[in-house]
Design a protein around this motif. Structure first.
Motif, PDB file in Angstrom:
ATOM      1  N   LYS A 253       0.688   3.663  -3.015  1.00  0.00           N
ATOM      2  CA  LYS A 253      -0.010   4.856  -2.504  1.00  0.00           C
ATOM      3  C   LYS A 253      -1.526   4.712  -2.640  1.00  0.00           C
ATOM      4  O   LYS A 253      -2.247   5.638  -3.044  1.00  0.00           O
ATOM      5  CB  LYS A 253       0.479   6.126  -3.218  1.00  0.00           C
ATOM      6  CG  LYS A 253       1.949   6.432  -2.981  1.00  0.00           C
ATOM      7  CD  LYS A 253       2.372   7.721  -3.670  1.00  0.00           C
ATOM      8  CE  LYS A 253       3.797   8.106  -3.310  1.00  0.00           C
ATOM      9  NZ  LYS A 253       4.801   7.068  -3.684  1.00  0.00           N
ATOM     10  N   GLN A 254      -2.006   3.532  -2.316  1.00  0.00           N
ATOM     11  CA  GLN A 254      -3.451   3.285  -2.299  1.00  0.00           C
ATOM     12  C   GLN A 254      -3.751   2.115  -1.377  1.00  0.00           C
ATOM     13  O   GLN A 254      -2.882   1.303  -1.087  1.00  0.00           O
ATOM     14  CB  GLN A 254      -3.970   2.996  -3.707  1.00  0.00           C
ATOM     15  CG  GLN A 254      -3.359   1.791  -4.383  1.00  0.00           C
ATOM     16  CD  GLN A 254      -3.921   1.558  -5.771  1.00  0.00           C
ATOM     17  OE1 GLN A 254      -5.026   1.058  -5.925  1.00  0.00           O
ATOM     18  NE2 GLN A 254      -3.160   1.927  -6.800  1.00  0.00           N
ATOM     19  N   SER A 255      -4.985   2.062  -0.895  1.00  0.00           N
ATOM     20  CA  SER A 255      -5.366   0.957  -0.009  1.00  0.00           C
ATOM     21  C   SER A 255      -5.762  -0.256  -0.842  1.00  0.00           C
ATOM     22  O   SER A 255      -6.190  -0.132  -1.995  1.00  0.00           O
ATOM     23  CB  SER A 255      -6.520   1.377   0.898  1.00  0.00           C
ATOM     24  OG  SER A 255      -7.649   1.697   0.116  1.00  0.00           O
TER      25      SER A 255
ATOM     26  N   TRP B  75       5.481  -3.207  -7.559  1.00  0.00           N
ATOM     27  CA  TRP B  75       4.560  -2.152  -7.977  1.00  0.00           C
ATOM     28  C   TRP B  75       5.061  -1.472  -9.251  1.00  0.00           C
ATOM     29  O   TRP B  75       4.281  -1.175 -10.159  1.00  0.00           O
ATOM     30  CB  TRP B  75       4.370  -1.130  -6.862  1.00  0.00           C
ATOM     31  CG  TRP B  75       3.685   0.113  -7.334  1.00  0.00           C
ATOM     32  CD1 TRP B  75       4.177   1.380  -7.336  1.00  0.00           C
ATOM     33  CD2 TRP B  75       2.376   0.204  -7.916  1.00  0.00           C
ATOM     34  NE1 TRP B  75       3.269   2.260  -7.872  1.00  0.00           N
ATOM     35  CE2 TRP B  75       2.150   1.563  -8.236  1.00  0.00           C
ATOM     36  CE3 TRP B  75       1.376  -0.727  -8.192  1.00  0.00           C
ATOM     37  CZ2 TRP B  75       0.972   2.019  -8.817  1.00  0.00           C
ATOM     38  CZ3 TRP B  75       0.195  -0.275  -8.776  1.00  0.00           C
ATOM     39  CH2 TRP B  75      -0.002   1.065  -9.083  1.00  0.00           C
TER      40      TRP B  75
ATOM     41  N   ASP C 192       8.179  -2.287  -3.683  1.00  0.00           N
ATOM     42  CA  ASP C 192       8.399  -1.180  -4.621  1.00  0.00           C
ATOM     43  C   ASP C 192       8.655  -1.699  -6.029  1.00  0.00           C
ATOM     44  O   ASP C 192       8.101  -1.172  -7.009  1.00  0.00           O
ATOM     45  CB  ASP C 192       9.587  -0.330  -4.177  1.00  0.00           C
ATOM     46  CG  ASP C 192       9.293   0.525  -2.952  1.00  0.00           C
ATOM     47  OD1 ASP C 192       8.109   0.637  -2.561  1.00  0.00           O
ATOM     48  OD2 ASP C 192      10.256   1.088  -2.380  1.00  0.00           O
TER      49      ASP C 192
ATOM     50  N   GLU D 161       0.839  -1.206   0.000  1.00  0.00           N
ATOM     51  CA  GLU D 161       0.000   0.000   0.000  1.00  0.00           C
ATOM     52  C   GLU D 161       0.873   1.256   0.000  1.00  0.00           C
ATOM     53  O   GLU D 161       0.547   2.254  -0.653  1.00  0.00           O
ATOM     54  CB  GLU D 161      -0.933  -0.011   1.216  1.00  0.00           C
ATOM     55  CG  GLU D 161      -2.066  -1.020   1.089  1.00  0.00           C
ATOM     56  CD  GLU D 161      -2.962  -1.065   2.306  1.00  0.00           C
ATOM     57  OE1 GLU D 161      -4.147  -1.419   2.164  1.00  0.00           O
ATOM     58  OE2 GLU D 161      -2.482  -0.743   3.427  1.00  0.00           O
ATOM     59  N   LYS D 162       1.995   1.190   0.700  1.00  0.00           N
ATOM     60  CA  LYS D 162       2.935   2.315   0.715  1.00  0.00           C
ATOM     61  C   LYS D 162       3.555   2.504  -0.671  1.00  0.00           C
ATOM     62  O   LYS D 162       3.693   3.635  -1.155  1.00  0.00           O
ATOM     63  CB  LYS D 162       4.018   2.057   1.756  1.00  0.00           C
ATOM     64  CG  LYS D 162       4.980   3.202   1.961  1.00  0.00           C
ATOM     65  CD  LYS D 162       5.959   2.882   3.084  1.00  0.00           C
ATOM     66  CE  LYS D 162       6.978   4.022   3.257  1.00  0.00           C
ATOM     67  NZ  LYS D 162       7.962   3.693   4.326  1.00  0.00           N
ATOM     68  N   SER D 163       3.894   1.382  -1.340  1.00  0.00           N
ATOM     69  CA  SER D 163       4.486   1.456  -2.686  1.00  0.00           C
ATOM     70  C   SER D 163       3.496   2.054  -3.681  1.00  0.00           C
ATOM     71  O   SER D 163       3.851   2.923  -4.490  1.00  0.00           O
ATOM     72  CB  SER D 163       4.911   0.062  -3.166  1.00  0.00           C
ATOM     73  OG  SER D 163       5.856  -0.520  -2.312  1.00  0.00           O
TER      74      SER D 163
END
Length: 336
Positions: free
Chosen positions: A280-282, A325, A322, A276-278
């Motif tokens: 930038k969405q849930s 993604w 990362d 989710e951090k990579s």
């Protein structure tokens, strides 16, 4: 060295091809494309800047294998060509024994006929089964819980017996834990055909909108957050482990089994959070009942790889997510 990669357009094979080519080895690939894509070859050549000889063919085709080994003066084979779905292996065991075990025997016969006696085998941590202790080391009892794992163990046993019968063989069985991630270029990564069996490509398909949500199978395990914990390893670390194993075969004869893992377990929720951090969405998720046969936790003891191969995993979970993604994001941008 001249190296043949069977199943070399698959997830782990393709990344290993990049590492070997970057080290100056001559890489030849054979793949039947049952769970890989022809376009991967072009992407490999873009990354490496080299033309990689490719043969579309089956590892059970002994005449084809002999011809490749002979024509390219192959010195070592890295054997990735295997079916790998645990669920499918239980539903169709004969298919798995035919491809994974019989295919390996045909390959060995071709290698013997052409005098090639260096082999690195793509094995799996599934050979261990239910942990009698953790972390798994290479001396842990072997009792795989599914057909897929039993095919890997059978090939390991065949190779061990082979090395006893002929001391000229140098064989390394690499027991993978949970490879994820992708090459930094975003040009190659994990792209299974159909609905993915593994967590990371499933997450990628949820994020890309191909699947509605992620199924979390059990959140009531006796683990730090209730979800299963696994030893995730970056596929590039894994690929570099194969290069290290190749160097090892040059000064070692006999048979060795070696774990390739980080030695550290991450939970399903750890992986979701990092991804989710990579992205930038849930990531929408639904908790389901535990799946039969899933273990609460397992991870490697990786000391043997460090001692014998001078190798250890060095990329962290965020790097794994990362790169996955980045690969998925590039896939979605490619014009259809």
């Amino acid at each position: 060295m001249n190296i043949l990669l069977t199943g070399g357009l698959g997830f782990i094979g393709s990344h290993t091809a990049v590492v070997l080519a970057s080290e100056g080895h001559s890489v030849v690939i054979v793949d039947n494309l049952c769970n890989s894509q022809q376009q991967t070859l072009g992407n490999l050549e873009l990354i490496t800047g080299k033309k990689l000889p490719f043969y579309e063919g089956d590892v059970r085709d002994v005449d084809l294998l002999k011809k490749i080994l002979r024509d390219h003066q192959i010195e070592c084979v890295i054997h990735f060509a295997g079916l790998k779905s645990v669920a499918e292996s239980g539903a169709d065991p004969l298919k798995y024994f035919d491809n994974n075990v019989s295919g390996s025997i045909v390959l060995i016969e071709a290698m013997q006929a052409e005098g090639v006696k260096k082999l690195i085998f793509s094995s799996s941590a599934t050979v261990y089964g239910v942990p009698q202790y953790l972390p798994y080391d290479e001396e842990h009892p072997l009792a795989p819980m599914n057909v897929y794992g039993r095919t890997k163990l059978q090939v390991e046993e065949i190779l061990q017996d082979l090395s006893k019968s002929d001391p000229d063989w140098s064989i390394v069985c690499l027991r993978y834990f949970n490879p994820i991630g992708a090459h930094e270029s975003g040009l190659i990564g994990e792209l299974p055909q159909g609905i993915p069996n593994n967590l990371m490509p499933y997450i990628c398909q949820v994020v890309s909108g191909k699947l509605p949500h992620l199924n979390v199978f059990g959140d009531d395990y006796d683990t730090k957050d209730g979800t299963g914990e696994r030893d995730y390893i970056h596929v590039m670390d894994l690929a570099e482990g194969h290069a290290a194993a190749l160097a090892f075969t040059n000064h070692h004869q006999g048979w060795e089994a070696i774990n390739l893992g980080t030695g550290f377990p991450y939970s399903v929720y750890d992986l979701i959070s990092a991804f989710e951090k990579s992205a930038k969405q849930s990531i929408p998720k639904v908790v389901k009942e535990r799946r039969s046969g899933d273990l609460p936790i397992y991870y490697a003891k990786a000391d043997k790889a460090k001692n014998l191969l001078n190798w250890q995993g060095k990329r962290d979970l965020q790097s794994m997510c990362d790169s996955s993604w980045n690969y998925q994001d590039q896939l979605t941008r490619v014009p259809k």
